[in-house]
Scaffold this motif. Structure first.
Motif, short mmCIF file in Angstrom:
data_model
loop_
_atom_site.label_atom_id
_atom_site.label_comp_id
_atom_site.label_asym_id
_atom_site.label_seq_id
_atom_site.Cartn_x
_atom_site.Cartn_y
_atom_site.Cartn_z
N LEU A 24 0.82 -1.22 0.00
CA LEU A 24 0.00 0.00 0.00
C LEU A 24 0.86 1.27 0.00
CD1 LEU A 24 -2.85 -0.93 2.52
CD2 LEU A 24 -3.01 -0.81 0.05
N LYS A 25 2.15 1.10 -0.04
CA LYS A 25 3.09 2.23 -0.02
C LYS A 25 3.00 3.05 1.26
CE LYS A 25 3.40 2.71 -5.00
NZ LYS A 25 2.16 2.80 -5.73
N LEU A 26 2.59 2.40 2.34
CA LEU A 26 2.47 3.12 3.61
C LEU A 26 3.80 3.15 4.34
CD1 LEU A 26 -0.98 1.74 4.69
CD2 LEU A 26 -0.49 3.99 3.76
N ASP A 27 4.82 2.58 3.71
CA ASP A 27 6.15 2.59 4.33
C ASP A 27 6.90 3.88 3.99
OD1 ASP A 27 6.24 1.91 1.67
OD2 ASP A 27 7.80 0.39 1.88
N ARG A 28 6.26 4.77 3.24
CA ARG A 28 6.92 6.06 2.94
C ARG A 28 6.00 7.20 3.39
NH1 ARG A 28 6.77 3.73 -2.98
NH2 ARG A 28 6.71 1.93 -1.64
N GLN A 29 6.55 8.39 3.38
CA GLN A 29 5.80 9.58 3.81
C GLN A 29 4.80 10.00 2.71
OE1 GLN A 29 7.82 10.80 6.60
NE2 GLN A 29 6.10 11.98 7.37
N ILE A 30 3.52 10.06 3.04
CA ILE A 30 2.54 10.55 2.05
C ILE A 30 1.70 11.66 2.69
CG2 ILE A 30 0.67 9.98 0.46
CD1 ILE A 30 1.68 7.12 0.43
N PRO A 31 2.12 12.91 2.51
CA PRO A 31 1.33 14.00 3.08
C PRO A 31 0.05 14.21 2.26
CG PRO A 31 3.54 14.73 2.39
CD PRO A 31 3.29 13.40 1.78
N VAL A 32 -1.01 14.61 2.95
CA VAL A 32 -2.33 14.76 2.35
C VAL A 32 -2.86 16.16 2.62
CG1 VAL A 32 -4.71 13.87 2.42
CG2 VAL A 32 -2.79 12.28 2.73
N ALA A 33 -3.50 16.76 1.61
CA ALA A 33 -4.14 18.07 1.82
C ALA A 33 -5.66 17.90 1.78
CB ALA A 33 -3.72 19.04 0.72
N LEU A 34 -6.36 18.73 2.54
CA LEU A 34 -7.82 18.66 2.57
C LEU A 34 -8.39 20.03 2.26
CD1 LEU A 34 -9.99 16.82 5.17
CD2 LEU A 34 -10.34 19.27 4.88
N VAL A 35 -9.39 20.09 1.40
CA VAL A 35 -10.07 21.37 1.12
C VAL A 35 -11.51 21.28 1.58
CG1 VAL A 35 -10.81 23.02 -0.62
CG2 VAL A 35 -8.57 21.94 -0.82
N GLY A 36 -11.89 22.21 2.44
CA GLY A 36 -13.26 22.24 2.97
C GLY A 36 -13.27 21.98 4.46
N SER A 37 -13.23 23.06 5.25
CA SER A 37 -13.07 22.88 6.70
C SER A 37 -14.40 22.93 7.44
CB SER A 37 -12.09 23.92 7.24
OG SER A 37 -12.68 25.21 7.15
N GLY A 38 -15.45 22.43 6.79
CA GLY A 38 -16.75 22.31 7.47
C GLY A 38 -16.73 21.14 8.44
N ASN A 39 -17.91 20.70 8.85
CA ASN A 39 -18.00 19.61 9.83
C ASN A 39 -17.28 18.36 9.37
OD1 ASN A 39 -19.58 20.78 11.95
ND2 ASN A 39 -21.35 20.69 10.61
N LEU A 40 -17.47 18.01 8.10
CA LEU A 40 -16.85 16.78 7.60
C LEU A 40 -15.33 16.91 7.57
CD1 LEU A 40 -17.23 13.96 6.48
CD2 LEU A 40 -17.48 14.95 4.20
N GLY A 41 -14.84 18.03 7.05
CA GLY A 41 -13.40 18.26 7.00
C GLY A 41 -12.78 18.19 8.39
N ARG A 42 -13.46 18.83 9.34
CA ARG A 42 -12.97 18.79 10.73
C ARG A 42 -12.94 17.37 11.27
NH1 ARG A 42 -13.28 23.59 13.74
NH2 ARG A 42 -13.55 25.26 12.24
#
Lengths: 207, 207
Positions: free
Chosen positions: B78-96
């Motif tokens: 799953l490639k979880l052995d490396r760093q995978i930064p993630v960005a999120l757009v939309g800081s409403g209830n779901l984003g939070r």
């Protein structure tokens, strides 16, 4: 129809077809081909034809599928042609967000009751619904004929909520907590698993 | 390994296996059988053996799978052995809510930046991260080597956010908005589709 034993993957694609068909219907589009469906939904047209063939021969060669008829059929198959009230436990950010999705649930399946165990959440109003105390769960589920329960509490509390749902007569559970629930065999549980979604996406990243 | 063309259904089950294996590992359990896995995860043991066989022969007859080894293998796949930064757009209830799931993402894949277009959201602090204005999206994605974008804005805004993600070089998108996104073929999009989950659950309700 159930005796066909339709795979879960197929059942999970039907709501996707339904949403797109509803969009077409709003635009007064009368027929749609599996090619069009495939292109819009990023699915293989042959797969779509196979999926829909499970439920009978709906498509006509060279014309495609009748949009209205297909909508009606999928709604029947998914049982969305009847009233299915849903209860949600856990009025945190996720619970609130899901209640706001009610507007996308055009069918008769809607969240109709929200519960929380925290005294400062009880009585708050979300989407015109008051957050109710857990003590009312069993009564409300019985009185409102609620059949599906959604769990949006933290992982360590999820099993306890599931137990209360089962005791109250819930028939299916959608669990958002990242925890594995133990419930009687006849209760269907789906996991809406954000972390798993994200982790499986990593697989598809280019090297 | 990618040339094997592993089905999406299998890829989506791997994080589920991983979570349970991590739980076992914390309890110092050394080996696990496909029967045990199946029982805990409500999956067919034969299915589990088939899934894991895609990636090589990990199990030993009569002993089962080595928990530590299987965790390592799945994380690699799953490639979880490396760093995978993630960005999120939309800081409403779901984003939070999703930002709060960071604690469950034990691996190197985490939400590291949150964006919103609404002036009264910008500057708010969620999970130790300040909500950033959309104008900074491209720079932050480039400077932080962010590869995955999450969309938690309302449906009518989702395509616009997707366009900005693509322009900024995002390689995969997890879309929570109930809308179909148009993106270049090489960008992988997964839909985390709450309404579809709920509707597919109705199918399994007893008559």
């Amino acid at each position: 129809m159930k005796s066909l034993k339709i795979s879960e993957a197929v059942v999970k694609r039907l709501p996707i077809y339904l949403r797109f068909l509803n969009e077409l219907s709003k635009k007064n589009v009368l027929t749609v081909s599996s090619q069009d469906l495939g292109q819009k939904l990023n699915l293989n047209p042959a797969q779509i034809r196979k999926d829909l063939a499970y439920f009978g021969e709906f498509g006509k060669k060279g014309i495609g599928y009748d949009v209205t008829y297909l909508i009606e059929k999928i709604r029947q198959i998914l049982k969305l042609d009847r009233q299915i009230p849903v209860a949600l436990v856990g009025s945190g950010n996720l619970g609130r967000a899901l209640c706001n999705y009610n507007i996308y649930l055009r069918d008769q399946m809607k969240i109709t009751a929200i519960f929380d165990s925290s005294p400062d959440k009880i009585g708050q109003v979300i989407n015109n619904m008051s957050v109710l105390p857990m003590e009312h769960l069993a009564d409300v589920i019985r009185d409102s004929s609620i059949r599906i329960g959604i769990i949006t509490v933290p992982a360590p509390e999820a099993q306890n909520v599931a137990n209360q749902f089962v005791k109250a007569g819930i028939e299916a559970i959608l669990n958002f907590a990242p925890s594995i629930l133990k419930v009687p065999e006849e209760i269907r549980v789906h996991h809406a698993d954000f972390t798993a979604e994200l982790q499986s996406l990593a697989y598809y990243l280019p090297e």
